[in-house]
Design an enzyme around this catalytic site. Structure first.
Site, mmCIF file in Angstrom:
data_model
loop_
_atom_site.group_PDB
_atom_site.id
_atom_site.type_symbol
_atom_site.label_atom_id
_atom_site.label_comp_id
_atom_site.label_asym_id
_atom_site.label_seq_id
_atom_site.Cartn_x
_atom_site.Cartn_y
_atom_site.Cartn_z
ATOM 1 N N LYS A 102 0.879 -1.186 0.000
ATOM 2 C CA LYS A 102 0.000 0.000 0.000
ATOM 3 C C LYS A 102 0.902 1.217 0.000
ATOM 4 C CE LYS A 102 -4.478 1.034 0.394
ATOM 5 N NZ LYS A 102 -5.589 0.265 -0.162
HETATM 6 P P1 NAD Z 1 -13.987 7.851 -2.739
HETATM 7 O O1 NAD Z 1 -13.026 8.920 -2.366
HETATM 8 O O2 NAD Z 1 -14.366 7.655 -4.161
HETATM 9 O O3 NAD Z 1 -15.369 8.041 -1.922
HETATM 10 C C1 NAD Z 1 -15.439 8.207 -0.550
HETATM 11 C C2 NAD Z 1 -16.869 8.600 -0.168
HETATM 12 O O4 NAD Z 1 -16.941 8.721 1.252
HETATM 13 C C3 NAD Z 1 -17.342 9.944 -0.725
HETATM 14 O O5 NAD Z 1 -18.718 9.878 -1.049
HETATM 15 C C4 NAD Z 1 -17.129 10.891 0.450
HETATM 16 O O6 NAD Z 1 -17.947 12.039 0.413
HETATM 17 C C5 NAD Z 1 -17.511 9.976 1.589
HETATM 18 N N1 NAD Z 1 -16.991 10.447 2.878
HETATM 19 C C6 NAD Z 1 -15.791 10.972 3.152
HETATM 20 N N2 NAD Z 1 -15.714 11.314 4.448
HETATM 21 C C7 NAD Z 1 -16.903 10.967 4.998
HETATM 22 C C8 NAD Z 1 -17.450 11.072 6.294
HETATM 23 N N3 NAD Z 1 -16.756 11.602 7.293
HETATM 24 N N4 NAD Z 1 -18.700 10.591 6.508
HETATM 25 C C9 NAD Z 1 -19.412 10.045 5.492
HETATM 26 N N5 NAD Z 1 -18.958 9.934 4.228
HETATM 27 C C10 NAD Z 1 -17.718 10.400 4.004
HETATM 28 O O7 NAD Z 1 -13.362 6.520 -2.109
HETATM 29 P P2 NAD Z 1 -13.676 5.017 -2.532
HETATM 30 O O8 NAD Z 1 -12.699 4.613 -3.566
HETATM 31 O O9 NAD Z 1 -15.128 4.864 -2.765
HETATM 32 O O10 NAD Z 1 -13.239 4.248 -1.191
HETATM 33 C C11 NAD Z 1 -14.117 4.125 -0.087
HETATM 34 C C12 NAD Z 1 -13.551 3.062 0.846
HETATM 35 O O11 NAD Z 1 -13.418 1.819 0.153
HETATM 36 C C13 NAD Z 1 -12.156 3.350 1.415
HETATM 37 O O12 NAD Z 1 -12.108 2.797 2.715
HETATM 38 C C14 NAD Z 1 -11.233 2.563 0.488
HETATM 39 O O13 NAD Z 1 -10.006 2.228 1.093
HETATM 40 C C15 NAD Z 1 -12.091 1.330 0.246
HETATM 41 N N6 NAD Z 1 -11.744 0.598 -0.960
HETATM 42 C C16 NAD Z 1 -11.783 1.186 -2.192
HETATM 43 C C17 NAD Z 1 -11.482 0.425 -3.312
HETATM 44 C C18 NAD Z 1 -11.589 1.004 -4.702
HETATM 45 O O14 NAD Z 1 -11.431 0.238 -5.673
HETATM 46 N N7 NAD Z 1 -11.877 2.277 -4.863
HETATM 47 C C19 NAD Z 1 -11.094 -0.908 -3.182
HETATM 48 C C20 NAD Z 1 -11.063 -1.485 -1.913
HETATM 49 C C21 NAD Z 1 -11.392 -0.707 -0.816
#
Ligand code: NAD
Length: 409
Positions: A102
């Site tokens: 990571k």
């Molecule tokens: P992103 O940045 O696209 O979206 C994050 C979302 O969370 C947004 O809608 C944002 O407004 C919201 N958010 C941020 N702070 C917040 C808060 N305090 N309260 C409520 N909502 C809040 O990120 P993502 O890629 O969707 O990732 C989300 C999670 O999934 C993370 O934990 C990431 O590590 C995990 N993840 C993502 C992927 C991927 O392929 N993108 C893969 C595995 C895990």
């Protein structure tokens, strides 16, 4: 507990069930390499900005290391290391030939202009280019990074190493990205929610769902769930949550976010807070935003019957224990959100074959991989009378441990 302590706790819980020796535990938890670099650049206004970047390479026993790159102001060495170890178990749970890594930069990306973001990314690659690569360690998007950032990475990496699209995944389609990669994590979350409900003789069609986070993962999960008959009654982002007892119109919410870049102002039955969303009386609760949102303090308020960890580490160990006692099954992150890394692997395979698959083939392979992994985890949990998370860790740690021993220490 912070992210590192949480990751350690879940590892230790599974290691105790497996009766792993202290020496083996130490070997599996010790990262292979920790990289910490200075990323300095001249901002548009001529000022100098200096950031700290990390790449934590946890384990390569099963193949090249794989893991996202996060641009976020709270990124620190411990958190990146915890997430790197999660990647090691995650790639092993879905049985793809990768290890875990990571990376990230401690920066608030929204404070930078597009050209500053590009320059920062290129300088980061200058520092990392000799320790990453298609057979060493393959970055991908995570919070704060996207396909555009991956395009800059591949371009900068190729300046050192020549044509090499497999050096990162999550690339734009025009630059050797894979059809279906962007939706993969959320789609996997939706698909596995459906598979889990079936095990409890439930269907999506009779389920209500609350989803926290409407970014890449949350929005694609919402789309899959509602397209397949689920009633998503609440969604949220950093601006707050929207609730509709009749079900949110997901297509309208997606269109709103596309136009306004936020759910702020979206027309719903009522606005509630993110904290209230977590306590809604629904069948399935899906935290898909941040880590550490379900804690000892609020776990008792949760009324959902099932929890699906779409984000990394949303349920802290103290909350996990409360859910275990309350018999609320938690589908763990290392499987629930593994759809992203699974399709990243398929992108890497296509890049290395110089052969592009169509979307149907990728979706079918994703569904096959996740369902097979779920069934194995379910079987192990049933046989050993252990929670789903412990069963998933047993699969992951077992596979990494066996590869390590077979290769020779
Ligand atoms: P992103 O940045 O696209 O979206 C994050 C979302 O969370 C947004 O809608 C944002 O407004 C919201 N958010 C941020 N702070 C917040 C808060 N305090 N309260 C409520 N909502 C809040 O990120 P993502 O890629 O969707 O990732 C989300 C999670 O999934 C993370 O934990 C990431 O590590 C995990 N993840 C993502 C992927 C991927 O392929 N993108 C893969 C595995 C895990």
């Amino acid at each position: 507990m912070n992210a590192y302590e949480s990751a350690r706790h879940y590892f230790e819980t599974a290691a105790a069930v497996m009766d792993l020796s202290p020496n083996m535990k130490k070997l599996l938890m010790t990262p292979e390499r920790e990289v910490k670099v200075q990323v300095a650049l001249k901002l548009d206004n001529g000022e100098i900005a200096t950031f700290v970047g990390y790449r934590m390479q946890h384990n390569s026993a099963r193949g090249p290391m794989k893991g996202g790159l996060r641009y976020h102001h709270e990124v620190d060495a411990e958190e990146v290391l915890a997430l790197a170890s999660l990647m090691t178990w995650k790639t092993a749970v879905v049985d793809i030939p990768y290890g875990g890594a990571k990376g990230g930069i401690s920066v608030a990306p929204k404070t930078l202009s597009e050209s500053e973001l590009e320059l920062m990314t290129r300088k980061f690659v200058d520092e990392l280019q000799d320790v990453i690569g298609p057979d060493k360690d393959i970055p991908a998007p995570d919070m704060g990074t996207n396909a555009q950032v991956m395009a800059w990475i591949v371009n900068q990496y190729e300046k050192y190493h020549g044509f090499n699209p497999a050096c990162v995944t999550g690339k734009p389609l025009e630059l050797h990205g894979a059809d279906g990669r962007e939706e993969a994590t959320g789609r996997g979350v939706g698909l596995l929610t459906e598979v889990m409900l079936k095990k409890f003789d439930r269907t999506l069609a009779d389920a209500t769902i609350a989803l926290q986070g409407f970014g890449n993962v949350g929005s694609h999960a919402a789309r899959y769930l509602s397209d397949n008959g689920g009633k998503v009654v609440a969604i949220s982002d950093i601006s707050g949550a929207c609730y509709d007892s009749g079900g949110i119109d997901i297509a309208a919410a997606l269109a709103h976010v596309k136009q306004h870049r936020s759910l702020e102002g979206f027309d719903a039955e009522k606005r509630i807070s993110n904290e209230e969303l977590l306590a809604l009386d629904v069948d399935v609760l899906i935290p898909a935003a941040l880590g550490g949102v379900l804690t000892e303090e609020n776990a008792g308020d949760v009324r959902a019957k099932y929890i699906v960890e779409a984000a990394n580490g949303p349920v802290l160990p103290e909350a996990d224990e409360i859910f275990r006692k309350r018999e609320i099954p938690v589908l763990p992150d290392i499987l629930a959100n593994a759809g992203g890394v699974t399709v990243s692997y398929l992108e890497w395979v296509q890049n290395r074959q110089y052969f592009k698959w169509d979307l149907d083939r990728t979706r079918a392979e994703l569904a096959r991989t996740l369902t097979a992994s779920f069934d194995k985890m379910w079987q192990l949990a049933t046989e050993k009378h252990i929670p789903l998370r412990t069963a998933a860790y047993l699969m992951g740690i077992g596979r990494v441990g066996r590869s390590t021993v077979l290769a020779g220490i």
